[in-house]
Design an enzyme around this catalytic site. Structure first.
Site, PDB file in Angstrom:
ATOM      1  N   CYS A   1       0.758  -1.216   0.000  1.00 20.17           N
ATOM      2  CA  CYS A   1       0.000   0.000   0.000  1.00 20.17           C
ATOM      3  C   CYS A   1       0.797   1.279   0.000  1.00 20.17           C
ATOM      4  O   CYS A   1       1.952   1.298  -0.329  1.00 20.17           O
ATOM      5  CB  CYS A   1      -0.811  -0.012   1.257  1.00 20.17           C
ATOM      6  SG  CYS A   1      -0.147  -1.220   2.409  1.00 20.17           S
TER       7      CYS A   1
ATOM      8  N   MET B   1      17.570 -26.890 -19.091  1.00 22.69           N
ATOM      9  CA  MET B   1      16.294 -27.482 -19.466  1.00 22.69           C
ATOM     10  C   MET B   1      15.487 -27.795 -18.194  1.00 22.69           C
ATOM     11  O   MET B   1      16.000 -27.770 -17.098  1.00 22.69           O
ATOM     12  CB  MET B   1      16.451 -28.754 -20.305  1.00 22.69           C
ATOM     13  CG  MET B   1      17.220 -28.564 -21.602  1.00 22.69           C
ATOM     14  SD  MET B   1      16.536 -27.320 -22.709  1.00 22.69           S
ATOM     15  CE  MET B   1      15.150 -28.163 -23.418  1.00 22.69           C
TER      16      MET B   1
ATOM     17  N   CYS C   1      22.715 -26.514 -22.446  1.00 17.70           N
ATOM     18  CA  CYS C   1      22.487 -25.164 -22.958  1.00 17.70           C
ATOM     19  C   CYS C   1      23.411 -24.156 -22.298  1.00 17.70           C
ATOM     20  O   CYS C   1      23.806 -23.183 -22.910  1.00 17.70           O
ATOM     21  CB  CYS C   1      21.047 -24.728 -22.709  1.00 17.70           C
ATOM     22  SG  CYS C   1      19.842 -25.998 -22.967  1.00 17.70           S
TER      23      CYS C   1
ATOM     24  N   LYS D   1      13.696 -21.464 -11.992  1.00 21.78           N
ATOM     25  CA  LYS D   1      14.451 -20.788 -10.934  1.00 21.78           C
ATOM     26  C   LYS D   1      13.669 -19.611 -10.382  1.00 21.78           C
ATOM     27  O   LYS D   1      14.131 -18.475 -10.450  1.00 21.78           O
ATOM     28  CB  LYS D   1      15.819 -20.344 -11.441  1.00 21.78           C
ATOM     29  CG  LYS D   1      15.771 -19.636 -12.779  1.00 21.78           C
ATOM     30  CD  LYS D   1      17.145 -19.121 -13.194  1.00 21.78           C
ATOM     31  CE  LYS D   1      17.109 -18.637 -14.613  1.00 21.78           C
ATOM     32  NZ  LYS D   1      18.371 -18.173 -15.120  1.00 21.78           N
TER      33      LYS D   1
ATOM     34  N   GLU E   1      13.563 -12.740 -22.723  1.00 23.79           N
ATOM     35  CA  GLU E   1      13.954 -11.499 -22.075  1.00 23.79           C
ATOM     36  C   GLU E   1      15.182 -10.841 -22.685  1.00 23.79           C
ATOM     37  O   GLU E   1      15.740  -9.927 -22.100  1.00 23.79           O
ATOM     38  CB  GLU E   1      14.195 -11.732 -20.584  1.00 23.79           C
ATOM     39  CG  GLU E   1      15.356 -12.655 -20.288  1.00 23.79           C
ATOM     40  CD  GLU E   1      15.722 -12.628 -18.812  1.00 23.79           C
ATOM     41  OE1 GLU E   1      16.024 -11.539 -18.301  1.00 23.79           O
ATOM     42  OE2 GLU E   1      15.699 -13.681 -18.178  1.00 23.79           O
TER      43      GLU E   1
ATOM     44  N   CYS F   1      25.799 -26.534 -27.728  1.00 20.93           N
ATOM     45  CA  CYS F   1      24.675 -27.291 -28.280  1.00 20.93           C
ATOM     46  C   CYS F   1      25.029 -27.809 -29.664  1.00 20.93           C
ATOM     47  O   CYS F   1      25.242 -27.031 -30.594  1.00 20.93           O
ATOM     48  CB  CYS F   1      23.433 -26.404 -28.364  1.00 20.93           C
ATOM     49  SG  CYS F   1      22.039 -27.230 -29.143  1.00 20.93           S
TER      50      CYS F   1
ATOM     51  N   ASN G   1       3.785  -0.216   4.962  1.00 17.26           N
ATOM     52  CA  ASN G   1       3.746  -0.417   3.522  1.00 17.26           C
ATOM     53  C   ASN G   1       4.787  -1.460   3.189  1.00 17.26           C
ATOM     54  O   ASN G   1       5.961  -1.249   3.422  1.00 17.26           O
ATOM     55  CB  ASN G   1       4.042   0.898   2.800  1.00 17.26           C
ATOM     56  CG  ASN G   1       4.266   0.697   1.305  1.00 17.26           C
ATOM     57  OD1 ASN G   1       3.971  -0.358   0.767  1.00 17.26           O
ATOM     58  ND2 ASN G   1       4.790   1.713   0.656  1.00 17.26           N
ATOM     59  N   GLY G   2       4.333  -2.590   2.659  1.00 17.46           N
ATOM     60  CA  GLY G   2       5.262  -3.651   2.301  1.00 17.46           C
ATOM     61  C   GLY G   2       4.793  -4.960   2.856  1.00 17.46           C
ATOM     62  O   GLY G   2       3.591  -5.189   2.999  1.00 17.46           O
TER      63      GLY G   2
ATOM     64  N   CYS H   1      16.348 -30.436 -30.884  1.00 14.07           N
ATOM     65  CA  CYS H   1      16.963 -30.611 -29.563  1.00 14.07           C
ATOM     66  C   CYS H   1      16.823 -32.060 -29.123  1.00 14.07           C
ATOM     67  O   CYS H   1      15.765 -32.661 -29.297  1.00 14.07           O
ATOM     68  CB  CYS H   1      16.274 -29.688 -28.557  1.00 14.07           C
ATOM     69  SG  CYS H   1      16.601 -30.100 -26.840  1.00 14.07           S
TER      70      CYS H   1
END
Lengths: 463, 1470
Positions: free
Chosen positions: B23, B483, B1107, B936, B890, B1112, B239-240, B1101
């Site tokens: 909040c 993987m 990897c 992960k 990403e 590879c 807050n938190g 693959c």
């Protein structure tokens, strides 16, 4: 990992090797093998182990141990799944290598060489010792036949605590390993070395004794808790075309056995020697190739191998996608020693002289209809392609037809499959394994079958 | 609807214990200590101005909660109480929700405790001011006036009021007390900030006067109307989130009966249990704080004890202060978390920030004495000339308003004064026990001949040696793999498994951030004590009489030293942890009882160290699973009130993996001696398998465990082992509740499973002697082995799959599907045990088409960088062709691909923000915020330098060869309201794209998803724990997160229950392999389905799982140009695969009688358990909670639901005045803190019209005045200049993609610019180009993940330039600690006035250099300062340039070593 290339020249020089019967394959230096073993990528899914090797050898694990130079660990890992790596490392076509991930887009790891280095180093350092069971379970098993599957079954059953007696019709144990594979591929001392260890671990071998002839099968069935038939496929496939009765036409296995027996003094003179003769081998398989190498060493003036099937593709056929064992052209050490090869040739009749001695074979060419993946489906004769191939000796290397209906099968009241394989009777504790149960196949498959069946035997007998 | 004070009870997979909230918080006070109504009104204004930080649920008019704490307005109540009140201070007021019919109980308690019941008052409320849901559930709100004239002083009265309240709380059922004090009062409710004053007319009364007000606006992850959960509590507003709550509460439970206080005497028992079960984190903290204060500690002292700053060696502080923290660390483990807390007892007030500083708290002090502190600046309009100072709370900083003395006391004064209030330093120094040989030298174990046998006894496998212990001992690091996990869950495995394997780690996502245990290690600690005093209400020198353990892993020698220590009161006892192998479960149960009894007896007799050992078990004994032994003893000691003082050391041969240590510590162990692992490490070193000597190997192993533990804690956002211990942050899969309740109580387990019997059986099985010659078993967990653990991908299934997709062979695909779907005999997954109920089938042509089904498919996020460009493009092309969506991952994407057939539809925004520019966002159809990754969760990532070639570097705006780090958290998401802000930022950046949020399945993911839905995301992705990775620690791949079956079902149930399901689409991924998997996911609630591994396998693959090593051989997961040539994948293969899947989906739908995936959505009732597939073990699983369909009408996404319109500042104030045709133009406007994401909409339009290159510098000038809201100038495009006279909040210039931001103080500003905090935290996060000039100080994490911007500021907070990979930064003033952590590129210049910048800098990867006269560096620096001067008219910049030779020598150039090397390589190449 990428830097090391696979080694291709594995054989001693042709000029040298054709003058003797010693193994044609040279031993790679241990350091070289370590480098090669290090090419193994320790895959997440090792197809070599999981799909390639019928024995389920844990290839990546022993590769890693070999690469690290930890030979005792490597041997421990290898001998977990394989009792006789010294055989497979010499004569196995290495299905594992056909399934190697490195081979999908490059060249497979030299797994067979690695196996060889491991087992030979193990022998060298006295690591290979008899394995005696901790306790004997009091059950006796007769194993009939001492070929690859018979030996493997004996070893497995002995380790499991059974008392094993092996009956062998021939003078020495080993079956096809001894009499079907030439010395230049498998030195017979390798077999003897193993037999000594097996004997020391308590396995009894009775040779020169043909079951069904010298001793009856029913006797065995009565006197043993189980009978294991590992009699292979004794009946060679014949070629019933006109002129078959002519002299100089032999079955490949008779030819090979004769040479081996003469080398090892079982007979004083080889009655089937090809010296100075033109030899024609009908049948393009490994046995034919072994005949070629043998004939060359005997001093044949010309050696030719013909095959009705078309020439396989230079590389993996799409009909056998990875990780299957690739259907492709293979050139054996014997082929390189001076054996001509021809494909798409069907034999019409043998030709002979007045003395009844074969002088040639009339052939014609065939053309094959192919499947979409390039697999031959049906031959059709090519008009006007008849041709006579002259020769003095014909060797028939056309495979085997299974176990004859007469003899042991009948005596033990065992059924046969339409293809001539024995149907075991586990309820009566009569088992069959290897080629006699599955049809002629590879040594490694025979052993793998022995592994599977002996597990069942132990379960049946001990539960 | 009935009055609802609390959460609904647990149903299906929804568990109210998982609720979170966060909040905005504020504090207003008059230093003159004059009660006024104005302060109250200002508090309410602050609240209103923070409204955007709160949220509303399915009913937009009902807020999650808002409230206000003030001093008791005496005059007001004298007028309105309706009864005569005693003098001020001698009466108290209880503000009560509900409690109808329970009045008599209250009154009796008050009287029996010596108070007088003066009267009741119905608090007037205007119901119609509240939202509909709030109205329907509103409780009766009353005030009870309590006389306290008989008490000696107000302190005694307050304590009694506390006792009364606890007694009332314990004896009533439907009642909630907001506050009960003679000093303060709390008005709060299930309201929006704007509704508070209308709802409570009291607050508008001119007599309602207070010198202070604490306010709070709540954002919760649910929509349940829960009146009690609004803040403030009695003392604080927060807050938190308190990450460490579980550990704190367990520790409290273990010690609360030891509490003694002369002030309370026998009353203390009446308070217990101090914390009622099921309370929120903030409420629990409030309770603890209340007790510490009531027992006599001053407010600020109690707060520093609970929320201490980090005080490790990296912090510059006095010895007394350090000793103060050390002393208190033995009393209380930190209550850590992202926390900004405002607290007050109604007289004085204060505020504190936790050690990580992850919540903003900005304050202004006026010359008039008005003080305002809030989550944002600009919440009160204060004339610039009235400002005395502006600032922000720094990490670990506290502020105290001593209103009685009219003083604002700063951090340093508070801490120094408290540190000297008792001789803490002397106490610590004199009492600290030193154990000879402890943590001096590491010694190796001596491997003994029977090592293999003992390894077998504890179930070691070859993988343990090769993949776990070997790498740990050799490299001192956690072993890494790649993987996803496709091996059998322990719950269904037919192999004997260690008890450890049945647990999964929990992790932080969205509501609290994980920590970076490497780059921010300075806030973390593995230190722990033996011998703590339980009574924390007292302070004595004995409290410091402790053995201090620097780390929890002990070598054999260290354990021996500890054991032989023999100091009085610290003697040890060793207890054998074995049970007769022929005895089974009963023997194990008995052995555990005996063990616990013996431990209690020994500690009672004065032994302080209990060693639980399986080292010397007699022949015929099996080992008790160490986790059971540890938990049993821990609980027995706690129950006997002996736990605080005793240390439990687990000496076990079973322990080897990081997960094992984490579990033992999480269930109460003090330290662990992994003797067999250490011995194995030694043996590996001796045999040459590990290339180092045995001593180094032991040291490496311990270091690896330490790092792994820090990682495990950091994933939860927990900083210290003391808070982690006993926190039980695990969920079990495959253990039944009876067993857990008996032996590991408090552990969640949602599908039942095995119990003690099976666990005993496995232990006994291991105890049997094996073949002495044979090697250890293969394991097969991480790699397929014939005799090992079952996997989904086997040689058979993978080759059938390959052949099927490469040749379009349907029969082969069927063969593959059968291998995956029919798991009898090789169970791997929970869904392997599911079965479709038989239903009336329909003809297949009535089912939606393959083409239509394909639109529900997406590819998993796989970055360009981890994949080769060939593979990445092939995937995008294939997905585009069939109308599905590919996910670029990403790592950014080549802009050339944005136009054409291989543009990735989904573009990911991850914590590294690589390649996230306005151009990138603008070309997405779906923008995915990656909160976590299945392989992960809670961790960041790293792309090693050797994988960063020219191409990858260009995409990621970095330098070739330089390692790239993705931080564990998004540094603009520390809390749920931050996520809402990022969602808004991205939506403004590209209104055409949908916004999706990727979560990972874990206990409570449903409530997180509800929070995300309230943050207006369009899609929520639930990833399974088994998702793939290019590189992750093996421990994370195996042990973190849960199967998607659980997470998806929980999410579906929770969203439906909250009436939020229609707002979002649900997507799922994680080892989806067949049509059956898709249909099961649909029945559990999914609408879109992600495939990743299967797509890679389609491309060739073969699951080598390499990897992470760039080798590879299929050219897929590599950047090596030679290997890339081998890539043989084709889009057709992917098409074949997805078509096969779609065909299977149709068949399954037809047989279920369903016409479409939409119809299948949420029909969990069509699933049942496949008993036939179950093994003896799996048979024990119970899926009824998964198969329970969600209760509610809206079960899937509602296309027609109204989407929230994003009203933007740009739209309202700027766009009407701009042409944006490329000609120079200028516009002016005023801006306030509620105006967030200013400039971004314009940036998007500029990108559309002018492309990525944008416009020439300064083409569009936007001149603003005021306080800008968060994300000012986010993703700004080239050519736009934002000039702000005033100040800004957090996230200025986030994702800056060009353009310029200039912020300077307003005209007539009352203080010096270089001393003024002008911008908040996380400035320029992930920016790739452009410039930011700040004529003042900025907060923490300045220029974080800068990969190409130029920034100038005049002072910054902690962690500046973290993870920076490019660009230039100039700081003309003070920098906080940990500057340049993880900085691998770019250059920073820092003005080091005091000459100890090197203490503030994290030196791990950078060189510090002087700026030599005449150098290029000098020229660059002068240019930058000159530009700063031009843009901001900074007086400091002017002074510096005027007197350059005086200032130049004090500049330090910060040059990352890797960057220097990379530049040298490039230079060499040229």
């Amino acid at each position: 990992m990428k830097q090391t290339a696979r080694i291709h020249d594995l054989y001693r020089p042709v000029a040298e090797r054709v003058r003797d019967y010693r193994e044609v394959e040279r031993r790679l230096p241990v350091e070289t093998v370590r480098e090669q073993a290090a090419r193994c990528a320790d895959c997440g899914i090792p197809f070599c182990h999981g799909a390639g090797c019928p024995l389920e050898n844990c290839v990546p694990d022993f590769n890693a141990a070999a690469a690290a130079g930890n030979w005792s660990e490597a041997y421990r890992l290898l001998s977990q799944t394989s009792f006789f790596p010294e055989f497979t490392c010499r004569i196995c076509p290495a299905l594992c290598e056909g399934a190697c991930c490195q081979g999908v887009a490059g060249e497979p790891v030299m797994i067979r060489q690695c196996e060889k280095a491991i087992i030979e180093t193990a022998f060298q350092h006295g690591m290979v010792r008899p394995v005696r069971p901790v306790v004997r379970n009091g059950r006796k098993i007769a194993v009939v036949g001492s070929g690859p599957s018979g030996l493997f079954a004996s070893e497995a059953l002995n380790r499991a605590g059974f008392s094993v007696t092996v009956y062998e019709a021939a003078h020495r144990p080993g079956g096809l390993l001894r009499y079907g594979i030439p010395d230049f591929k498998l030195d017979k001392r390798v077999i003897d070395r193993r037999l000594e260890i097996m004997k020391a671990s308590g396995i009894e071998f009775i040779t020169d004794t043909r079951i069904g002839q010298d001793i009856s099968g029913t006797y065995l069935a009565r006197h043993y808790d189980a009978v294991v038939l590992a009699i292979g496929t004794p009946a060679a496939r014949d070629l019933s075309i006109p002129g078959r009765e002519l002299k100089g036409i032999h079955f490949a296995l008779d030819f090979l056995r004769s040479q081996t027996r003469s080398i090892h003094g079982e007979i004083s003179e080889n009655p089937l020697c090809a010296k100075g003769q033109r030899v024609l081998i009908i049948g393009g398989g490994d046995t034919g190739s072994d005949c070629a190498g043998t004939a060359i060493r005997q001093g044949a003036t010309e050696v030719r191998q013909i095959e009705i099937m078309p020439m396989p593709p230079e590389s993996r056929s799409p009909s056998t996608p990875w990780p299957q064992w690739p259907w492709m052209l293979r050139t054996s050490s014997s082929h390189l020693e001076g054996c001509a090869r021809e494909w798409n040739l069907a034999s019409d009749c043998f030709l002979g002289n007045e003395a009844g001695q074969v002088t040639g074979v009339q052939t014609h060419q065939v053309e094959w209809a192919l499947s979409p993946e390039g697999r031959p489906l049906k031959p059709a004769p090519v008009a006007g392609s008849e041709r006579i191939i002259e020769c003095d000796m014909v060797l028939l290397a056309l495979g085997f037809t299974g176990v004859p209906a007469e003899g042991l099968a009948k005596e033990l009241e065992l059924d046969r499959t339409p293809r001539g394989a024995l149907v075991p009777a586990p309820d009566r504790h009569i088992y069959a394994l290897g080629d006699c149960a599955n049809g002629a196949s590879l040594v490694v498959r025979a052993m793998a079958d022995a592994k599977k069946v002996t597990r069942q035997i132990a379960k049946d007998l001990l539960s | 609807m009935k009055t609802q004070l609390f959460h609904p009870r647990q149903r299906g997979l929804y568990d109210p214990a998982q609720e979170h909230d966060a909040c905005g918080v504020g504090l207003v006070a008059d230093l003159n200590n004059r009660p006024s109504h104005e302060i109250v009104a200002q508090g309410i204004t602050v609240l209103r101005r923070l409204m955007h930080r709160g949220a509303a649920g399915s009913d937009p008019e009902t807020g999650d909660g808002a409230g206000l704490l003030t001093a008791i307005p005496d005059a007001f109540f004298r007028a309105h109480a309706g009864t005569a009140l005693p003098p001020r201070g001698q009466y108290g007021i209880a503000m009560i929700f509900g409690g109808l019919g329970e009045e008599a109980i209250l009154e009796a308690i008050i009287r029996s405790e010596g108070g007088q019941v003066l009267g009741w008052r119905d608090v007037p409320v205007v119901l119609k001011a509240a939202g509909k849901t709030a109205r329907q559930t509103a409780p009766r709100i009353r005030q009870l006036f309590i006389g306290g004239t008989d008490f000696p002083d107000q302190g005694a009265f307050e304590r009694k009021l506390f006792v009364m309240r606890r007694l009332i709380e314990k004896q009533t059922h439907d009642l909630y007390i907001c506050s009960m004090s003679s000093r303060s009062i709390v008005y709060k409710g299930l309201l929006l900030a704007t509704q508070l004053e209308q709802f409570y007319p009291d607050l508008n009364d001119a007599d309602f006067a207070s010198p202070l007000a604490v306010v709070h606006q709540r954002y919760s992850t649910n929509t349940f109307p829960t009146w009690s959960l609004a803040h403030p509590y009695r003392y604080l507003a927060h807050n938190g989130e308190i990450n460490t709550l579980r550990g704190n509460l367990n520790a409290l439970k273990a010690r609360e009966r030891l509490f003694k206080s002369p002030l309370f005497g026998d009353d203390l028992a009446k308070l217990l249990p101090l914390v009622a079960p099921g309370q929120s984190d903030s409420a629990s903290l409030d309770n603890m704080f209340e007790l510490l204060v009531a027992a006599g500690r001053p407010l600020e002292h109690a707060m520093l004890m609970l929320v201490p700053q980090a005080w490790g060696q990296n912090y510059y502080m006095g010895r007394d202060v350090r000793a103060f923290f050390e002393y208190h660390s033995a009393l209380m483990e930190p209550w850590d978390g992202p926390a900004a807390i405002a607290f007050s007892d109604g007289v004085n007030a204060g505020a504190i920030l936790d050690r990580n500083g992850l919540r903003p708290a900005r304050y202004t002090l006026c010359k008039s004495g008005l003080f305002v502190l809030a989550s944002e600046t600009g919440v009160l309009d204060i004339p610039p000339e009235d400002v005395a100072s502006k600032g922000r709370l720094k990490p670990g900083e506290i502020l105290y308003l001593d209103l009685e003395h009219h003083r604002l006391i700063d951090d340093s004064e508070i801490k120094n004064r408290l540190a000297r209030s008792k001789p803490y330093r002397r106490w610590v120094e004199e009492n600290r026990l030193s154990v000879h040989g402890l943590f001096t030298d590491i010694t190796a174990s001596e491997p003994e001949a029977d090592l293999p046998e003992r390894q077998r006894f504890f179930g070691y496998t070859r993988e343990d040696l090769e993949l776990i212990l070997g790498p740990m001992a050799e490299q001192g690091k956690e072993p890494v793999g790649s993987m996803g996990n496709d091996a059998a869950l322990a719950a269904v495995s037919e192999k004997p498994r260690l008890l450890f394997d049945y647990f999964k780690q929990q992790f932080a996502q969205v509501t609290n951030p994980p920590i970076d245990p490497i780059r921010e290690s300075l806030v973390m600690s593995l230190m722990t004590y033996i011998g703590n005093q339980g009574n924390i209400l007292a302070e004595t020198p004995e409290h410091a009489r402790l053995i201090k353990l620097r780390r929890p892993v002990l070598t054999d020698d260290e354990l021996k030293h500890l054991q032989d220590f023999g100091e009085r009161g610290f003697r040890s006892i060793r207890l054998d942890c074995g049970f007769p192998a022929d005895g089974g479960a009963d023997a194990l149960r008995k052995a555990l009882c005996d063990l616990a009894e013996k431990a209690v007896e020994a500690v009672r007799e004065g032994r302080k160290i209990v060693i639980l050992s399986d080292r010397h078990l007699a022949f015929g004994m099996a080992a008790i699973p160490s986790l059971l032994a540890c938990s049993a003893v821990n609980r027995a000691l706690a129950d006997a009130d002996l736990r605080p003082g005793a240390g439990i050391v687990v000496e076990s041969g079973e322990v080897r993996e990081i997960m094992h240590f984490a579990l033992l510590l999480g269930y109460g162990a003090t330290a662990v001696n992994p003797y067999l692992a250490l011995e194995t490490a030694s043996a590996l070193a001796r045999s040459g398998a590990v290339k180092t000597d045995p001593v180094t190997a032991a040291g490496n192993y311990i270091r690896a465990v330490d790092k792994g533990l820090l990682k495990t804690m950091s994933k939860l956002g927990i900083s210290t082992l003391r808070s982690y211990r006993s926190a039980q942050t695990f969920e079990a899969v495959g253990l039944n509740r009876t067993f857990l309740n008996e032996f590991l109580p408090g552990t969640a387990s949602r599908v039942g499973g095995i119990g003690l019997e099976e666990i005993a059986r496995d232990a006994v099985r291991r105890a049997r002697p094996g073949q002495p010659e044979s090697p250890l078993s293969s394991g097969g967990e991480y790699r397929f082995r014939r005799d090992g653990e079952a996997h989904l991908w086997t040689p058979q299934s993978l080759s059938a799959f390959r052949q099927a997709v490469q040749t379009g062979d349907r029969a082969k695909f069927r063969e593959y599907s059968r291998l995956i779907d029919e798991q009898a005999g090789h169970l791997c997954t929970l869904r392997g045990l599911f079965r479709f109920k038989s239903a009336k089938s329909i003809p297949i042509d009535e089912v939606e088409s393959v083409e239509s089904i394909l639109k529900h498919f997406v590819s998993g996020a796989m970055s360009l960088g981890s994949l080769s460009p060939e593979a990445h493009e092939t995937i995008a092309r294939a997905m585009n062709r069939i109308g599905a969506m590919s996910n670029c991952g990403e790592g950014g994407e080549n802009a050339a691909r944005f136009i054409g057939d291989c543009n990735s539809a989904i573009k990911q925004v991850a914590s590294g923000r690589f390649g996230v520019t306005i151009n990138y966002l603008r070309h997405a159809r779906d923008i995915q915020i990656k909160m976590a990754q299945g392989a992960k969760p809670g961790e960041g990532g790293q792309l090693p330098g050797y994988k960063v070639n020219e191409f990858v570097a260009e995409l990621r705006h970095s330098t070739p060869g330089v390692t790239l780090i993705s931080p564990p958290p998004h540094h603009d998401i520390y809390s749920i309201e931050d996520l809402a802000q990022l969602i808004r930022d991205l939506r403004v950046a590209n209104p055409r794209a949908r916004i999706s949020v990727k979560l990972v399945s874990e206990l409570g993911v449903g409530t997180v998803a509800a929070g995300v839905a309230k943050a207006h995301a369009d899609v929520v992705l639930i990833s399974g724990h088994d998702g793939g990775t290019g590189a992750s620690p093996l421990a994370s791949i195996k042990h973190a997160g849960m199967p998607w079956e659980l997470g998806l079902a929980e999410t579906q149930q929770t969203l439906v229950l909250n009436r939020l399901r229609g707002k979002v689409k649900l997507q799922v991924d994680g080892q989806l392999k067949t049509g059956r998997d898709v249909v099961i996911a649909a029945l559990l609630g999914a609408e879109e389905f992600g495939f990743a591994t299967t797509i890679l396998v389609s491309l060739g693959c073969v699951m080598m799982r390499q990897c992470h090593s760039n080798t590879c051989p299929m050219g897929i997961a590599t950047q090596d140009p030679e290997l890339r040539k081998r890539f043989a994948g084709k889009p057709e293969y992917i098409e074949n695969f997805l078509r096969f899947i779609a065909e299977e989906v149709r068949e399954h739908l037809a047989s279920l009688g369903l016409h479409s995936l939409a119809e299948a959505c949420g029909r969990a009732d069509l699933l049942e358990t496949d008993r036939a597939a179950a093994s003896a073990k799996a048979e024990k699983l119970d899926f009824s909670a998964i198969f329970r369909p969600a209760e509610g009408k809206e079960r899937c996404f509602d296309e027609a639901a109204p989407r929230p319109a994003e009203e933007t500042f740009d739209h309202r104030e700027l766009l009407g005045k701009l042409k944006l045709d490329g000609t120079p133009e200028t516009v002016t406007a005023r801006i306030s803190n509620a105006d967030r994401t200013a400039g971004t909409e314009i940036a998007g339009l500029v990108n559309d019209r002018f492309g990525a290159a944008g416009l020439p510098e300064d083409t569009v000038r936007i001149r603003l005045a005021g306080s800008a809201g968060q994300s000012f100038g986010a993703f700004l495009a080239p050519g736009i200049t934002l000039e702000l006279a005033g100040e800004a909040n957090d996230f200025v210039g986030k994702g800056l993609s060009g353009g310029k931001i200039v912020i300077r103080p307003p005209e007539n500003f009352g203080c010096r610019p270089e001393e003024n905090v002008i911008a908040g935290n996380v400035i320029g996060y992930g920016g790739t180009s452009g410039k930011i000039f700040l004529n003042g100080i900025a907060g923490e994490r300045f220029a974080i993940r800068n990969s190409g911007m130029t920034l100038v500021a005049e002072g910054i907070g902690d962690h500046g330039c973290e993870y920076m990979t490019g660009g230039r930064v100039v700081v003309l003033g003070h920098v906080g600690v940990n500057f340049a952590a993880g900085m691998t590129g770019g250059i920073a210049y820092v003005y080091d006035e005091k000459g100890h910048f090197d203490l503030s800098c994290n030196p791990d990867g950078v060189d510090l250099e002087s700026v030599e006269p005449g150098s290029d560096a000098e020229a660059e620096l002068k240019t930058l300062i000159g530009e700063h001067l031009r843009e901001t008219a900074s007086p400091r910049a002017a002074r510096m340039l005027d007197d350059w030779e005086r200032y130049r020598p004090r500049f330090v150039r910060v040059f990352p070593v890797e960057y220097r090397n990379a530049l040298a390589r490039q230079g060499g190449a040229r």
